[in-house]
Design a protein around this motif. Structure first.
Motif, short mmCIF file in Angstrom:
data_model
loop_
_atom_site.label_atom_id
_atom_site.label_comp_id
_atom_site.label_asym_id
_atom_site.label_seq_id
_atom_site.Cartn_x
_atom_site.Cartn_y
_atom_site.Cartn_z
N LEU A 62 18.04 -1.98 -37.86
CA LEU A 62 17.62 -3.19 -38.77
C LEU A 62 16.76 -2.85 -40.11
O LEU A 62 17.08 -3.56 -41.30
N ARG A 63 15.94 -2.04 -39.73
CA ARG A 63 15.18 -1.57 -40.89
C ARG A 63 15.78 -0.90 -41.83
O ARG A 63 15.59 -1.09 -43.05
N ARG A 64 16.97 -0.02 -41.49
CA ARG A 64 17.67 0.65 -42.31
C ARG A 64 18.57 -0.43 -43.14
O ARG A 64 18.83 -0.31 -44.18
N PHE A 65 19.10 -1.19 -42.36
CA PHE A 65 19.94 -2.27 -43.10
C PHE A 65 19.14 -3.04 -44.25
O PHE A 65 19.72 -3.24 -45.19
N LEU A 66 17.82 -3.44 -43.96
CA LEU A 66 17.10 -4.14 -44.98
C LEU A 66 16.69 -3.19 -45.93
O LEU A 66 16.51 -3.63 -47.22
N ALA A 67 16.57 -1.91 -45.61
CA ALA A 67 15.83 -0.95 -46.69
C ALA A 67 16.88 -0.21 -47.60
O ALA A 67 16.63 -0.13 -48.80
N ASP A 68 18.09 -0.19 -47.19
CA ASP A 68 19.09 0.73 -47.75
C ASP A 68 20.49 0.05 -48.06
O ASP A 68 21.39 0.36 -47.06
N PRO A 69 20.87 -0.56 -49.00
CA PRO A 69 22.19 -1.11 -49.16
C PRO A 69 23.33 0.07 -48.82
O PRO A 69 24.42 -0.43 -48.21
#
Length: 161
Positions: A62-69
């Protein structure tokens, strides 16, 4: 659902699972329940270890989902961390599994705290399903996944009575 509703549903599921953990008889923790042909039998320990592991994993996703398109998200059932958590469950105590769940749930809740309503329509590439919005990711990997394992755990506790 809006972001607050996602967080509320996640907290409800966490409470439900932790409440069910209190009903697990330690002597039945590692017992594999018989299942129909083709359905993998899991013990309560295996379910608890898996729920803690996927909660940590999908908090990071989830953190990656939000941070890196550009970052793909998701995984398959053959993911090494998933398999290792389930395999190691046989040597873990109920207290250890409960503590791990509590920490994993707090980690996921913290990741969900960053979600805003406008994030829910963001689309990322899922490794298994292709492009999908955050709502599908949360439903499949967090809320729906927890719901199914909460039911599985409740069934295991009921079968043991």
């Amino acid at each position: 659902m809006n972001a607050d509703e996602v967080r509320d549903r996640n907290a409800e599921l966490d409470d439900r699972i932790l409440s069910t953990v209190d009903s697990v008889h330690p002597g039945r923790l590692h017992v594999l329940e018989a299942k129909p042909d083709g359905v993998e039998a899991w013990s309560a320990a295996m379910v608890l270890a898996h729920v803690a592991e996927f909660s940590r994993f999908f908090a990071d996703e989830l953190r990656r989902f939000l941070a890196d398109p550009a970052a793909p998200v998701g995984r398959t059932h053959e993911h090494p961390e998933r398999l290792a958590a389930v395999a190691a469950a046989g040597s873990r105590s109920l207290d250890d599994l409960r503590a791990d769940l509590t920490a994993a749930f707090a980690n996921l809740a913290a990741a969900l705290d960053a979600v805003r309503d406008d994030h829910l329509t963001m689309v990322r590439v899922n490794r298994r399903y292709g492009p999908e919005p955050l709502t599908a990711f949360l439903d499949r990997y967090v809320l729906g996944h927890k719901q199914s394992h909460a039911e599985q755990l409740a069934d295991l506790v009921e079968e043991a009575r």
